[in-house]
Design a protein around this motif. Structure first.
Motif, PDB file in Angstrom:
ATOM      1  N   LEU A  21      13.772  14.218-120.796  1.00  0.00           N
ATOM      2  CA  LEU A  21      15.156  13.821-120.299  1.00  0.00           C
ATOM      3  C   LEU A  21      16.019  15.164-120.090  1.00  0.00           C
ATOM      4  N   SER A  25      17.373  16.485-116.373  1.00  0.00           N
ATOM      5  CA  SER A  25      18.745  16.611-116.352  1.00  0.00           C
ATOM      6  C   SER A  25      18.884  17.833-115.463  1.00  0.00           C
ATOM      7  N   ASN A  45      10.178   5.544-114.542  1.00  0.00           N
ATOM      8  CA  ASN A  45      10.890   4.854-113.611  1.00  0.00           C
ATOM      9  C   ASN A  45      12.499   5.192-113.873  1.00  0.00           C
ATOM     10  N   PHE A  46      12.807   5.027-115.351  1.00  0.00           N
ATOM     11  CA  PHE A  46      14.118   5.362-115.777  1.00  0.00           C
ATOM     12  C   PHE A  46      14.460   6.820-115.364  1.00  0.00           C
ATOM     13  N   ILE A  47      13.793   7.822-115.362  1.00  0.00           N
ATOM     14  CA  ILE A  47      13.906   9.135-115.074  1.00  0.00           C
ATOM     15  C   ILE A  47      14.077   9.345-113.658  1.00  0.00           C
ATOM     16  N   ARG A  48      13.237   8.648-112.864  1.00  0.00           N
ATOM     17  CA  ARG A  48      13.194   8.643-111.373  1.00  0.00           C
ATOM     18  C   ARG A  48      14.676   8.222-110.752  1.00  0.00           C
ATOM     19  N   LYS A  49      15.132   6.991-111.413  1.00  0.00           N
ATOM     20  CA  LYS A  49      16.204   6.371-111.034  1.00  0.00           C
ATOM     21  C   LYS A  49      17.320   7.058-111.420  1.00  0.00           C
ATOM     22  N   ASN A  50      17.365   7.518-112.675  1.00  0.00           N
ATOM     23  CA  ASN A  50      18.825   8.265-113.030  1.00  0.00           C
ATOM     24  C   ASN A  50      18.684   9.916-112.893  1.00  0.00           C
ATOM     25  N   PHE A  51      17.746  10.350-112.431  1.00  0.00           N
ATOM     26  CA  PHE A  51      17.771  12.007-112.182  1.00  0.00           C
ATOM     27  C   PHE A  51      17.192  12.370-110.950  1.00  0.00           C
TER      28      PHE A  51
END
Ligand SMILES: NC(=O)c1ccc[n+]([C@@H]2O[C@H](COP(=O)([O-])OP(=O)(O)OC[C@H]3O[C@@H](n4cnc5c(N)ncnc54)[C@H](OP(=O)(O)O)[C@@H]3O)[C@@H](O)[C@H]2O)c1
Length: 263
Positions: A21, A25, A45-51
């Motif tokens: 993470l 970032s 998926n979480f990382i692609r979507k948020n970063f």
């Protein structure tokens, strides 16, 4: 210039997840490695979507020798060059030597020593000489202090420390930065949280949170720090360890561990 790409082993949880993470970032593309069925697709998926960075997952058991070459063959087939390798995956424990099985120690030694050495070899063979590369090896303060019930684990972390320090000397002039991260206890999972919660005094003050360790590690790695020890108390412990005579250290360890150590 294209973005940097980092391989993070043991990325599904604990410190590895926090390191992934922290890198994301900073807009670094990721190759996340962990055991199958450990939640890597959801994390990716979480990382692609948020970063908004590229994330590839590689689910494999790093105690299997073929996994290292398969990983780098996959990257080559996708024309991906890794600029950063974070050797984080590791197996810890807290037990009397006789109480763990031969199979457990074999796995611990393979994951904590053989995997990082061979991954480092394959990583160095594919780096782009034109761009700075970074190697971050996750050791532990357990590799510096002699702690009962961490006999094999501590020895594997001493191995990582020696290996990393030698590489730093061997590759001093190359366009690569090599860092050794040596954290004290980290609250990475519920059982450690419970155990660490019961500590008192200086022992308690050595405990850190994974996100804080990840920040200090990645910050230090990009600064080119050779040794990264998160937390002021842990830094002080390392200084004390260097100056105190061995018999005094043994006395301190014995008195601190009296309730649990077989004397
Ligand atoms: N926690 C501490 O107090 C502490 C202190 C100092 C240093 N460290 C070091 O920090 C690193 C991370 O520790 P942690 O506490 O975050 O550990 P953790 O929570 O147990 O996470 C370990 C990671 O490694 C993965 N992994 C385990 N066995 C694997 C295998 N055979 N092949 C591939 N991946 C595997 C795990 O995947 P799964 O999710 O599938 O199990 C998980 O993602 C280790 O090197 C450890 O020695 C930890």
């Amino acid at each position: 210039m294209s973005r940097l790409t980092a391989i993070v082993t043991g990325a599904s949880e604990g410190l590895g997840k926090s390191l992934a993470l922290e890198l994301a970032s900073r807009q670094i593309d990721l190759v996340l490695v962990s055991l199958p069925a450990s939640g890597l697709p959801e994390l990716a998926n979480f990382i692609r979507k948020n970063f908004g960075v590229e994330v590839i997952i590689f689910e494999a058991d790093l105690t299997l020798t073929e996994s290292y070459s398969t990983l780098f063959a996959l990257l080559k087939s996708e024309s991906i060059t890794a600029h950063i390798l974070v050797n984080n995956a590791g197996l810890g424990n807290w037990a009397w030597f006789e109480d763990m099985s031969i199979g457990f120690y074999k796995k611990q030694i393979e994951l904590n020593t053989i995997a990082p050495v061979l991954l480092t070899h394959l990583f160095l063979a594919q780096i782009d000489e034109e761009r700075r590369a970074y190697l971050l090896n996750v050791g532990s303060l357990a590799g510096r202090f002699v702690v009962p019930k961490k006999q094999v684990y501590g020895a594997t972390k001493s191995f990582i420390s020696y290996f990393t320090r030698c590489l730093q000397l061997e590759m001093d002039r190359a366009n690569i930065s090599i860092s050794l991260l040596s954290p004290g206890g980290i609250n990475t999972k519920p059982e450690l949280l419970v155990m660490n919660h019961n500590l008192t005094g200086i022992a308690k003050a050595t405990i850190t949170e994974p996100d804080r360790v990840a920040y200090e590690a990645i910050h230090g790695m990009f600064l080119g720090k050779k040794k990264i020890i998160p937390g002021g108390v842990n830094k002080l412990m390392v200084v004390l360890n260097a100056i105190l005579p061995g018999f005094i250290k043994d006395m301190i360890i014995r008195s601190k561990l009296k309730p649990v150590v077989k004397m």
